[in-house]
Design a protein around this motif. Sequence first.
Motif, PDB file in Angstrom:
ATOM      1  N   MET A   1       0.836  -1.189   0.000  1.00 50.16           N
ATOM      2  CA  MET A   1       0.000   0.000   0.000  1.00 50.16           C
ATOM      3  C   MET A   1       0.880   1.252   0.000  1.00 50.16           C
ATOM      4  N   LYS A   2       0.528   2.237  -0.814  1.00 51.27           N
ATOM      5  CA  LYS A   2       1.269   3.498  -0.905  1.00 51.27           C
ATOM      6  C   LYS A   2       1.207   4.222   0.432  1.00 51.27           C
ATOM      7  N   GLU A  41       6.834  10.019  -6.845  1.00 51.05           N
ATOM      8  CA  GLU A  41       6.381   9.249  -8.010  1.00 51.05           C
ATOM      9  C   GLU A  41       5.163   8.384  -7.683  1.00 51.05           C
ATOM     10  N   GLY A  42       4.708   8.426  -6.425  1.00 49.33           N
ATOM     11  CA  GLY A  42       3.569   7.604  -6.004  1.00 49.33           C
ATOM     12  C   GLY A  42       3.925   6.142  -5.836  1.00 49.33           C
ATOM     13  N   LYS A  43       5.209   5.861  -5.565  1.00 47.38           N
ATOM     14  CA  LYS A  43       5.679   4.471  -5.514  1.00 47.38           C
ATOM     15  C   LYS A  43       6.348   4.080  -4.203  1.00 47.38           C
ATOM     16  N   CYS A  44       6.188   4.854  -3.143  1.00 49.59           N
ATOM     17  CA  CYS A  44       6.818   4.486  -1.872  1.00 49.59           C
ATOM     18  C   CYS A  44       5.887   3.569  -1.088  1.00 49.59           C
ATOM     19  N   PHE A  45       6.354   2.340  -0.882  1.00 48.83           N
ATOM     20  CA  PHE A  45       5.571   1.345  -0.152  1.00 48.83           C
ATOM     21  C   PHE A  45       6.278   0.931   1.137  1.00 48.83           C
ATOM     22  N   HIS A  46       7.415   1.537   1.436  1.00 50.83           N
ATOM     23  CA  HIS A  46       8.213   1.174   2.603  1.00 50.83           C
ATOM     24  C   HIS A  46       7.580   1.740   3.874  1.00 50.83           C
ATOM     25  N   GLN A  47       7.170   0.877   4.762  1.00 47.51           N
ATOM     26  CA  GLN A  47       6.472   1.273   5.994  1.00 47.51           C
ATOM     27  C   GLN A  47       7.283   2.246   6.849  1.00 47.51           C
ATOM     28  N   GLY A  48       8.579   2.047   6.969  1.00 50.67           N
ATOM     29  CA  GLY A  48       9.411   2.893   7.823  1.00 50.67           C
ATOM     30  C   GLY A  48      10.303   3.834   7.038  1.00 50.67           C
ATOM     31  N   CYS A  49       9.831   4.348   5.919  1.00 56.13           N
ATOM     32  CA  CYS A  49      10.633   5.238   5.072  1.00 56.13           C
ATOM     33  C   CYS A  49      11.160   6.414   5.898  1.00 56.13           C
ATOM     34  N   THR A  50      12.468   6.653   5.818  1.00 58.24           N
ATOM     35  CA  THR A  50      13.093   7.700   6.624  1.00 58.24           C
ATOM     36  C   THR A  50      13.135   9.050   5.918  1.00 58.24           C
ATOM     37  N   PHE A  51      12.573   9.122   4.715  1.00 56.30           N
ATOM     38  CA  PHE A  51      12.510  10.386   3.988  1.00 56.30           C
ATOM     39  C   PHE A  51      11.138  11.018   4.146  1.00 56.30           C
ATOM     40  N   ARG A  52      11.050  12.303   3.882  1.00 53.81           N
ATOM     41  CA  ARG A  52       9.810  13.051   4.045  1.00 53.81           C
ATOM     42  C   ARG A  52       8.830  12.769   2.921  1.00 53.81           C
ATOM     43  N   HIS A  53       7.579  12.687   3.282  1.00 58.01           N
ATOM     44  CA  HIS A  53       6.488  12.489   2.328  1.00 58.01           C
ATOM     45  C   HIS A  53       5.691  13.779   2.225  1.00 58.01           C
ATOM     46  N   MET A  54       6.397  14.868   2.002  1.00 59.33           N
ATOM     47  CA  MET A  54       5.799  16.181   1.759  1.00 59.33           C
ATOM     48  C   MET A  54       6.827  17.008   0.996  1.00 59.33           C
ATOM     49  N   ILE A  55       6.341  17.967   0.233  1.00 57.39           N
ATOM     50  CA  ILE A  55       7.241  18.859  -0.491  1.00 57.39           C
ATOM     51  C   ILE A  55       7.776  19.899   0.490  1.00 57.39           C
ATOM     52  N   ILE A  56       9.080  20.033   0.556  1.00 53.56           N
ATOM     53  CA  ILE A  56       9.721  20.987   1.454  1.00 53.56           C
ATOM     54  C   ILE A  56      10.067  22.233   0.648  1.00 53.56           C
TER      55      ILE A  56
END
Length: 83
Positions: A1-2, A41-56
């Motif tokens: 899931m995205k 790109e709408g392709k991050c499925f990693h549950q513990g992603c350490t990068f931001r999911h917002m435009i800075i």
Amino acid sequence: MKQPDDCYFYYYSNCSKGAECKFRHEEAARGSEVTCRLWKEGKCFHQGCTFRHMIIQKDRSQIPCYWQSQPSGCQKQHCPFLH
């Protein structure tokens, strides 16, 4: 899931919704100022992603922290501003 977008309040202040919040609360990404390439790109499925999911929009690490100049100093563990 995205993975969903980051919760602005969780990352920069305090989210009062907690587990009820529909946005992402990822502790490992709190100190990051790097936007996730896969999320953009709408392709991050990693549950513990350490990068931001917002435009800075700004490089906060170059902006002085307002709270650091106050008598009690900055109390945020992951403050993105310059100290």
